[in-house]
Design a protein around this motif. Structure first.
Motif, PDB file in Angstrom:
ATOM      1  N   SER A 122      10.073 -16.671 -26.501  1.00 28.05           N
ATOM      2  CA  SER A 122       8.830 -16.966 -25.780  1.00 28.05           C
ATOM      3  C   SER A 122       8.173 -18.226 -26.322  1.00 28.05           C
ATOM      4  CB  SER A 122       7.865 -15.781 -25.853  1.00 28.05           C
ATOM      5  OG  SER A 122       7.333 -15.664 -27.153  1.00 28.05           O
ATOM      6  N   LEU A 123       8.524 -18.605 -27.544  1.00 29.61           N
ATOM      7  CA  LEU A 123       7.932 -19.800 -28.142  1.00 29.61           C
ATOM      8  C   LEU A 123       8.970 -20.912 -28.320  1.00 29.61           C
ATOM      9  CD1 LEU A 123       5.694 -17.812 -30.568  1.00 29.61           C
ATOM     10  CD2 LEU A 123       4.840 -19.494 -28.921  1.00 29.61           C
ATOM     11  N   ALA A 124      10.066 -20.806 -27.588  1.00 26.78           N
ATOM     12  CA  ALA A 124      11.127 -21.821 -27.616  1.00 26.78           C
ATOM     13  C   ALA A 124      11.609 -22.088 -29.043  1.00 26.78           C
ATOM     14  CB  ALA A 124      10.659 -23.117 -26.944  1.00 26.78           C
ATOM     15  N   LEU A 125      11.709 -21.018 -29.835  1.00 19.28           N
ATOM     16  CA  LEU A 125      12.182 -21.142 -31.218  1.00 19.28           C
ATOM     17  C   LEU A 125      13.587 -20.582 -31.392  1.00 19.28           C
ATOM     18  CD1 LEU A 125       9.003 -20.072 -33.239  1.00 19.28           C
ATOM     19  CD2 LEU A 125      10.108 -22.315 -33.327  1.00 19.28           C
ATOM     20  N   TRP A 126      14.099 -19.952 -30.349  1.00 23.90           N
ATOM     21  CA  TRP A 126      15.375 -19.243 -30.482  1.00 23.90           C
ATOM     22  C   TRP A 126      16.492 -20.199 -30.918  1.00 23.90           C
ATOM     23  CZ3 TRP A 126      16.991 -14.749 -31.603  1.00 23.90           C
ATOM     24  CH2 TRP A 126      18.285 -14.331 -31.308  1.00 23.90           C
ATOM     25  N   ASP A 127      16.533 -21.393 -30.322  1.00 22.53           N
ATOM     26  CA  ASP A 127      17.593 -22.348 -30.663  1.00 22.53           C
ATOM     27  C   ASP A 127      17.415 -22.915 -32.075  1.00 22.53           C
ATOM     28  OD1 ASP A 127      18.590 -21.935 -28.179  1.00 22.53           O
ATOM     29  OD2 ASP A 127      17.718 -23.755 -27.297  1.00 22.53           O
ATOM     30  N   ARG A 143       4.415 -23.189 -33.908  1.00 21.58           N
ATOM     31  CA  ARG A 143       5.099 -22.148 -33.126  1.00 21.58           C
ATOM     32  C   ARG A 143       5.521 -20.996 -34.037  1.00 21.58           C
ATOM     33  NH1 ARG A 143       7.309 -23.852 -27.847  1.00 21.58           N
ATOM     34  NH2 ARG A 143       6.647 -25.984 -27.503  1.00 21.58           N
ATOM     35  N   VAL A 144       6.019 -21.351 -35.241  1.00 27.67           N
ATOM     36  CA  VAL A 144       6.446 -20.304 -36.185  1.00 27.67           C
ATOM     37  C   VAL A 144       5.250 -19.432 -36.589  1.00 27.67           C
ATOM     38  CG1 VAL A 144       7.421 -19.863 -38.477  1.00 27.67           C
ATOM     39  CG2 VAL A 144       8.404 -21.670 -37.034  1.00 27.67           C
ATOM     40  N   LEU A 145       4.104 -20.072 -36.837  1.00 27.81           N
ATOM     41  CA  LEU A 145       2.910 -19.300 -37.209  1.00 27.81           C
ATOM     42  C   LEU A 145       2.524 -18.319 -36.107  1.00 27.81           C
ATOM     43  CD1 LEU A 145       0.470 -21.904 -38.811  1.00 27.81           C
ATOM     44  CD2 LEU A 145       1.733 -20.066 -39.942  1.00 27.81           C
ATOM     45  N   ILE A 146       2.657 -18.771 -34.874  1.00 34.28           N
ATOM     46  CA  ILE A 146       2.309 -17.900 -33.747  1.00 34.28           C
ATOM     47  C   ILE A 146       3.310 -16.748 -33.661  1.00 34.28           C
ATOM     48  CG2 ILE A 146       1.999 -17.775 -31.238  1.00 34.28           C
ATOM     49  CD1 ILE A 146       1.138 -20.778 -31.406  1.00 34.28           C
ATOM     50  N   ALA A 147       4.593 -17.087 -33.819  1.00 36.63           N
ATOM     51  CA  ALA A 147       5.628 -16.045 -33.784  1.00 36.63           C
ATOM     52  C   ALA A 147       5.377 -14.993 -34.868  1.00 36.63           C
ATOM     53  CB  ALA A 147       7.010 -16.674 -33.964  1.00 36.63           C
ATOM     54  N   LYS A 148       4.986 -15.459 -36.052  1.00 39.25           N
ATOM     55  CA  LYS A 148       4.717 -14.526 -37.161  1.00 39.25           C
ATOM     56  C   LYS A 148       3.567 -13.582 -36.829  1.00 39.25           C
ATOM     57  CE  LYS A 148       4.660 -16.000 -41.352  1.00 39.25           C
ATOM     58  NZ  LYS A 148       4.560 -16.806 -42.581  1.00 39.25           N
ATOM     59  N   ALA A 149       2.564 -14.138 -36.122  1.00 37.50           N
ATOM     60  CA  ALA A 149       1.406 -13.304 -35.783  1.00 37.50           C
ATOM     61  C   ALA A 149       1.731 -12.312 -34.669  1.00 37.50           C
ATOM     62  CB  ALA A 149       0.228 -14.193 -35.369  1.00 37.50           C
ATOM     63  N   LEU A 150       2.757 -12.602 -33.877  1.00 39.70           N
ATOM     64  CA  LEU A 150       3.065 -11.743 -32.731  1.00 39.70           C
ATOM     65  C   LEU A 150       4.090 -10.665 -33.025  1.00 39.70           C
ATOM     66  CD1 LEU A 150       3.263 -14.231 -29.746  1.00 39.70           C
ATOM     67  CD2 LEU A 150       1.343 -12.855 -30.550  1.00 39.70           C
ATOM     68  N   VAL A 151       4.931 -10.907 -34.048  1.00 43.87           N
ATOM     69  CA  VAL A 151       6.111 -10.067 -34.203  1.00 43.87           C
ATOM     70  C   VAL A 151       5.761  -8.645 -34.658  1.00 43.87           C
ATOM     71  CG1 VAL A 151       6.745 -10.608 -36.588  1.00 43.87           C
ATOM     72  CG2 VAL A 151       8.531 -10.231 -34.860  1.00 43.87           C
ATOM     73  N   HIS A 152       4.573  -8.453 -35.219  1.00 43.52           N
ATOM     74  CA  HIS A 152       4.222  -7.070 -35.572  1.00 43.52           C
ATOM     75  C   HIS A 152       3.341  -6.419 -34.516  1.00 43.52           C
ATOM     76  CE1 HIS A 152       0.703  -9.138 -37.256  1.00 43.52           C
ATOM     77  NE2 HIS A 152       0.077  -8.011 -37.076  1.00 43.52           N
ATOM     78  N   LEU A 170       3.700 -27.279 -25.752  1.00 43.41           N
ATOM     79  CA  LEU A 170       3.400 -26.147 -26.632  1.00 43.41           C
ATOM     80  C   LEU A 170       2.086 -25.496 -26.210  1.00 43.41           C
ATOM     81  CD1 LEU A 170       3.691 -24.243 -28.964  1.00 43.41           C
ATOM     82  CD2 LEU A 170       3.031 -26.037 -30.536  1.00 43.41           C
ATOM     83  N   ARG A 171       1.135 -26.314 -25.832  1.00 43.31           N
ATOM     84  CA  ARG A 171      -0.142 -25.758 -25.398  1.00 43.31           C
ATOM     85  C   ARG A 171       0.077 -24.836 -24.201  1.00 43.31           C
ATOM     86  NH1 ARG A 171      -4.611 -30.229 -24.871  1.00 43.31           N
ATOM     87  NH2 ARG A 171      -3.819 -30.696 -26.932  1.00 43.31           N
ATOM     88  N   ARG A 172       0.923 -25.271 -23.284  1.00 41.84           N
ATOM     89  CA  ARG A 172       1.204 -24.452 -22.103  1.00 41.84           C
ATOM     90  C   ARG A 172       1.916 -23.168 -22.521  1.00 41.84           C
ATOM     91  NH1 ARG A 172       4.372 -27.965 -18.557  1.00 41.84           N
ATOM     92  NH2 ARG A 172       6.028 -27.031 -19.791  1.00 41.84           N
ATOM     93  N   ASP A 173       2.857 -23.278 -23.461  1.00 40.77           N
ATOM     94  CA  ASP A 173       3.551 -22.084 -23.955  1.00 40.77           C
ATOM     95  C   ASP A 173       2.561 -21.119 -24.600  1.00 40.77           C
ATOM     96  OD1 ASP A 173       5.926 -23.099 -23.130  1.00 40.77           O
ATOM     97  OD2 ASP A 173       6.729 -23.522 -25.132  1.00 40.77           O
ATOM     98  N   ILE A 174       1.653 -21.678 -25.398  1.00 39.38           N
ATOM     99  CA  ILE A 174       0.672 -20.815 -26.075  1.00 39.38           C
ATOM    100  C   ILE A 174      -0.137 -20.050 -25.038  1.00 39.38           C
ATOM    101  CG2 ILE A 174      -1.404 -20.749 -27.516  1.00 39.38           C
ATOM    102  CD1 ILE A 174      -0.339 -23.187 -29.011  1.00 39.38           C
ATOM    103  N   TRP A 175      -0.614 -20.748 -24.022  1.00 41.48           N
ATOM    104  CA  TRP A 175      -1.483 -20.062 -23.052  1.00 41.48           C
ATOM    105  C   TRP A 175      -0.703 -19.052 -22.227  1.00 41.48           C
ATOM    106  CZ3 TRP A 175      -5.107 -20.471 -25.851  1.00 41.48           C
ATOM    107  CH2 TRP A 175      -5.650 -21.663 -26.299  1.00 41.48           C
ATOM    108  N   ASN A 176       0.579 -19.339 -21.969  1.00 47.30           N
ATOM    109  CA  ASN A 176       1.394 -18.341 -21.268  1.00 47.30           C
ATOM    110  C   ASN A 176       1.569 -17.091 -22.119  1.00 47.30           C
ATOM    111  OD1 ASN A 176       1.707 -19.732 -18.905  1.00 47.30           O
ATOM    112  ND2 ASN A 176       3.580 -20.765 -19.569  1.00 47.30           N
ATOM    113  N   VAL A 177       1.829 -17.303 -23.404  1.00 44.00           N
ATOM    114  CA  VAL A 177       1.980 -16.163 -24.314  1.00 44.00           C
ATOM    115  C   VAL A 177       0.670 -15.371 -24.376  1.00 44.00           C
ATOM    116  CG1 VAL A 177       2.247 -15.558 -26.755  1.00 44.00           C
ATOM    117  CG2 VAL A 177       3.843 -17.162 -25.703  1.00 44.00           C
TER     118      VAL A 177
END
Ligand code: ATP
Ligand code: MG
Length: 309
Positions: A122-127, A143-152, A170-177
């Motif tokens: 969801s944060l385009a970090l998979w690759d 993006r990593v900080l956001i992923a860390k906050a979401l994973v739990h 990234l801003r658009r990704d953040i708002w979609n998330v």
């Protein structure tokens, strides 16, 4: 009435040096709301978030997350909270995947590879999952900080200036998330200096100034209530003098005499526009075209903060 997810009661914070960072703030945020906290530098936004996450001690007052006191029930409350901090701090030597998985472990949750993959995608970090965090650009680190906050899977998510210094994508990704989380019933409090963004994403906005909450209102009603509407008329030929009959609209004329601005306090109604055009027509003023303008949340915000300082 939706249950209150974040309940802040008369919260004050005085730092050791004697600085009053928060002065009796009360705020209730219902479950599933996106709330944007706006305020100039040093207003107290990060302090408020720090207390709400149990990282900073309040001087007085209380914060409850989904009914749990963040000070006396710290461990329970902490599990319900996700925080994307303003400052970039990450475990530099871990890979993206390890850093995010580690964050889930910190909350005592079992590993969940499917969840991990979903968050990273969801944060385009998979690759980039096998890249060391230290080798990422600033935007990717965020993006990593956001992923860390979401994973739990937090119930209340705090985002402290998530879009500071990030690119459009990234801003658009953040708002979609953020919108996706809200749809799942997650409650979101974010701070931003991009007021246009708050205008687009937040259900309600609060303005904090010198440690006081000076306004809390639904985003759209705030814009309706405080926003001035203007009718901008471009004229066929320069106007020397404004007709007196236009006085109720407090008109202003551009230096070249070709553009006229008229102010409407509420919605511009057809009848009022017709009346104004009638006045122009009887004064033999020909109009080339006209458009309406509305003041943005940004202008309202600047007015508010200036009037208080
Ligand atoms: N640890 C601290 N010790 C002493 N004073 C502090 C501390 N942290 C913050 N302050 C002060 O408290 C006030 C509020 O700071 P805070 O970081 O909450 O503001 P902010 O609204 O997040 O600002 P910004 O938009 O710049 O991030 C500031 O005057 C700041 O200098
Ligand atoms: Mg801050």
């Amino acid at each position: 009435m939706r249950p209150i997810a974040l309940d802040i009661q008369t919260l004050s914070k005085t730092y050791k040096a004697g600085h009053h960072a928060l002065r009796g703030i009360s705020l209730q945020i219902p479950r599933g709301e996106i709330f944007a906290l706006l305020g100039p530098n040093g207003a107290g936004k990060t302090t408020l978030i720090g207390i709400a996450c149990g990282l900073v001690n309040a001087t007085s007052g209380s914060v409850h997350i989904e009914g749990h006191n963040v000070a006396s029930e710290f461990r329970t409350a902490r599990k319900l909270v996700g925080l994307v901090p303003q400052e970039l701090t990450t475990e530099a030597f871990e890979t993206v995947q390890a850093a995010v998985a580690h964050s889930r472990g910190l909350f005592g949750l079992q590993p969940d590879p499917a969840k991990l993959e979903q968050v990273l995608r969801s944060l385009a970090l998979w690759d980039r999952r096998d890249t060391r965090v230290s080798q990422l650009s600033g935007g990717m680190k965020r993006r990593v900080l956001i992923a860390k906050a979401l994973v739990h899977e937090p119930r209340v998510l705090f985002l402290d200036e998530p879009s500071a210094g990030v690119d459009v994508e990234l801003r658009r990704d953040i708002w979609n998330v953020v919108r996706g989380l809200r749809d799942q019933g997650v409650t979101i409090l974010l701070t931003t200096h991009y007021i246009e963004e708050a205008e687009q994403i937040a259900d309600r906005v609060g303005v904090i100034h010198k440690g006081e909450l000076v306004l809390v209102e639904e985003t759209h009603s705030l814009i309706r209530r405080m926003g001035q509407r203007q009718l901008v008329l471009r004229l066929m030929s320069p106007l020397q003098q404004l007709p007196a009959a236009l006085a109720p609209w407090a008109p202003t004329l551009a230096a070249d005499g070709m553009t006229l601005h008229c102010n409407f306090s509420q919605d511009i109604s057809g009848a009022e526009t017709a009346q104004l055009l009638q006045i122009l027509s009887s004064a033999a003023i020909a109009v080339r075209d006209l458009q309406t303008q509305q003041s943005s949340l940004e202008e309202i915000f600047v007015q508010l903060v200036q009037s208080k300082s």
